[in-house]
Write an enzyme that holds these catalytic residues in place. Structure first.
Site, mmCIF file in Angstrom:
data_model
loop_
_atom_site.group_PDB
_atom_site.id
_atom_site.type_symbol
_atom_site.label_atom_id
_atom_site.label_comp_id
_atom_site.label_asym_id
_atom_site.label_seq_id
_atom_site.Cartn_x
_atom_site.Cartn_y
_atom_site.Cartn_z
ATOM 1 N N ASP A 38 0.666 -0.777 -0.108
ATOM 2 C CA ASP A 38 0.027 0.391 0.007
ATOM 3 C C ASP A 38 1.468 0.670 0.064
ATOM 4 O OD1 ASP A 38 -2.649 -1.710 0.141
ATOM 5 O OD2 ASP A 38 -2.718 -1.318 2.326
ATOM 6 N N LYS A 60 -3.689 3.432 -2.752
ATOM 7 C CA LYS A 60 -4.644 4.124 -2.888
ATOM 8 C C LYS A 60 -4.759 5.618 -2.214
ATOM 9 C CE LYS A 60 -7.856 0.265 -3.836
ATOM 10 N NZ LYS A 60 -7.514 0.451 -5.009
ATOM 11 N N MET A 169 -9.845 8.184 8.142
ATOM 12 C CA MET A 169 -10.003 9.186 7.000
ATOM 13 C C MET A 169 -10.883 9.770 6.701
ATOM 14 S SD MET A 169 -10.169 5.281 4.274
ATOM 15 C CE MET A 169 -10.704 4.507 5.361
#
Length: 541
Positions: A38, A60, A169
């Site tokens: 990641d 991402k 997030m």
């Protein structure tokens, strides 16, 4: 395991470097033949892989090219069916907002051997490293964890009643989070903390209330971060969370075993107390997505690192030219890549257009710089040519094909501000060069309060520049910040040494800043780091 039987291990990497990696995670990474990882994996962790390991970044990140999940699934299945030992490395814990379920299902569907290994989640680690307990006998008997990625799907009435709320997030939707909590009954005085890069040397913590936190963080780069809402935030000061002990230094760890599978610090980190940049404050102006490793090395040398991404890397304003070039790859003989951004954006768009690396089999690839070649290799490709000097102009001078007349070249490049001299030199030799914008770099709009405070107080010791555009954007940001005041922004950097990555950047520094104090001998970030060390007073003997 037979040579024909592959396996995928889905591993949680924890929130930061090697100090937070599990022992089984370390062992699996060392044994991996393929590492698919990641975006936020700590650079320290990647040093565990062998030279033979194929490393594929598939991170991402919001606003940046992302590898489609279908492509990640296909990579996992393909390499496993080739008989490879594959590690799918995920930040934190794989089962906490890790999209692991879809990867498990596709691997099981294709009868691939797979295991999932836990990691230390930032849900728990980041608050602890900021000195904030999630539970307390008087203030909080429970806590809940949520994603701030899609706030419209959240039951805010329920969330507003919780004693402690942990949000991942959520920095891009901070305004919505605050608004919804207040609207559903939470008090404006409710404490809130934002912990950026918990477990990293650059860890930052903002503490405020629902009424003040947006103003406190205005202009600051917050992502990636963990947000904690609740009265437990007030315990931070009384429990020592504001002291230098957070996060703990891995240099204080003592070796616990001679077993090679047990992680201990490098012996030099315990015996060599000399840190050449100790006591110095270094401002790094490189884009946030590219500055991590450089900042880590500065911190390891003892510096206090402040990040001011003067530019941000974003997709081009129009994908059509690049898409047209990808659709007609057979007409090109050479692919020219002059930056890591060019590599990543070109290959991500190639995948998005339904093609893969086999589409490039007829092409020869030329790259500028060791970093670009390394990123290309990590993406599964080998450069056919890298010039001896790490500058674009050297590419034409040493190009391995002497007669370029009629040779067709494809150059995916930054949308504006690229090396026009490079293109002109290729054209002068008769090459047919097609330039297509693969990404664009643009100036960021504001300074973080921490950086502005350091500038105004003139406490910066070194300011680093890795490109001419970074210099121009730095000047533009400071001019805009000082606009409307009687301040001369050039006075803010009087006491700081200006460090440049190479001649082109140096020329821009001299033009706009009037001087350069340090120039890298080797025109790479590693070279810039070494030159800064060489010019540090404590480095000289």
């Amino acid at each position: 395991m037979s040579e024909q039987q592959g396996k995928v291990d889905i591993v949680g990497a924890g929130p930061g470097g090697l100090a937070y990696l599990t022992l089984v995670g370390k062992r699996l990474i060392v044994q991996a033949e393929v590492l698919i990882y990641d975006a936020l994996i700590h650079p320290e962790t990647l040093t565990l892989v062998t030279e033979e390991c194929v490393c594929l970044p598939v991170g991402k990140r919001g606003g940046q090219p992302s590898t489609p999940q279908d492509q990640i699934n296909r990579l996992l299945v393909d390499y496993c069916q080739q008989g490879k030992r594959v590690v799918r490395l995920k930040c934190g814990d794989p089962f906490i907002f890790g999209r692991t379920a879809s990867e498990l299902r596709i691997l099981q569907t294709h009868h691939c051997a797979v295991e999932v290994w836990p990691g230390l989640s930032s849900v728990f680690a980041a608050p602890l490293l900021a000195g904030i307990p999630l539970t307390d006998a008087q203030l909080s008997g429970s806590f809940a964890v949520m994603s701030g990625h899609a706030p419209q799907r959240i039951n805010w009435s329920a969330m507003a009643q919780l004693e402690t709320l942990v949000i991942l997030m959520g920095t891009q939707t901070l305004s919505t989070i605050v608004e919804q909590l207040l609207h559903k009954g939470q008090k404006p005085t409710c404490p809130i903390a934002i912990i950026r890069q918990g477990g990293w040397p650059q860890q930052q913590v903002w503490v405020g209330t629902l009424a003040t936190i947006e103003q406190q963080t205005q202009g600051a780069i917050l992502s990636p971060a963990v947000i904690v809402v609740g009265e437990v935030v007030t315990l931070r000061s009384s429990l020592g969370g504001e002291s230098a002990a957070y996060p703990p230094s891995t240099e204080d760890l003592m070796p616990m075993s001679q077993d090679p599978d047990v992680l201990v610090p490098d012996a030099t980190s315990m015996t060599d107390s000399k840190q050449p940049l100790k006591g110095q404050t270094v401002l790094v102006t490189r884009s946030a997505s590219q500055a991590t490793s450089f900042c880590e090395r500065m911190s390891a040398a003892g510096a206090t690192v402040l990040e001011m991404p003067a530019i941000e890397i974003v997709p081009p304003s129009d994908w059509c030219p690049l898409d047209d070039a990808i659709a007609n790859l057979e007409q090109f003989q050479w692919l020219i890549l002059t930056s890591a951004n060019g590599v990543n954006y070109f290959l991500e768009r190639l995948l998005a257009q339904g093609k893969d690396l086999r589409s490039l089999s007829h092409l020869k690839i030329a790259v500028v710089g060791r970093k670009t070649a390394k990123i290309l290799k990590e993406r599964g490709l080998q450069a056919d040519f890298t010039p001896p000097n790490f500058v674009a102009d050297s590419l034409v001078e040493h190009f391995p094909q002497p007669d370029l007349k009629g040779v067709s070249l494809l150059l995916p490049r930054v949308e504006t501000g690229g090396r026009d001299v490079l293109v002109a030199q290729f054209k002068a030799q008769g090459a047919l060069i097609t330039e297509v914008p693969a990404y664009q770099s643009q100036c960021t709009r504001s300074l973080s309060p921490q950086v502005l405070e350091a500038l105004e107080a003139q406490t910066l010791d070194v300011i680093t520049f890795a490109s001419s555009k970074t210099v121009r954007c730095f000047c533009q940001i400071l001019q805009n910040t000082a606009s409307g005041t009687d301040q001369n922004w050039l006075q803010w950097i009087t006491n700081a040494r200006i460090a440049s990555i190479g001649p082109q950047t140096t020329a821009t520094c001299e033009q706009l800043l009037g001087r350069v104090d340090i120039e890298a001998v080797e025109y790479t970030l590693e070279g810039l780091m070494q030159s800064i060390l060489n010019h540090s007073p404590s480095f000289e003997t």
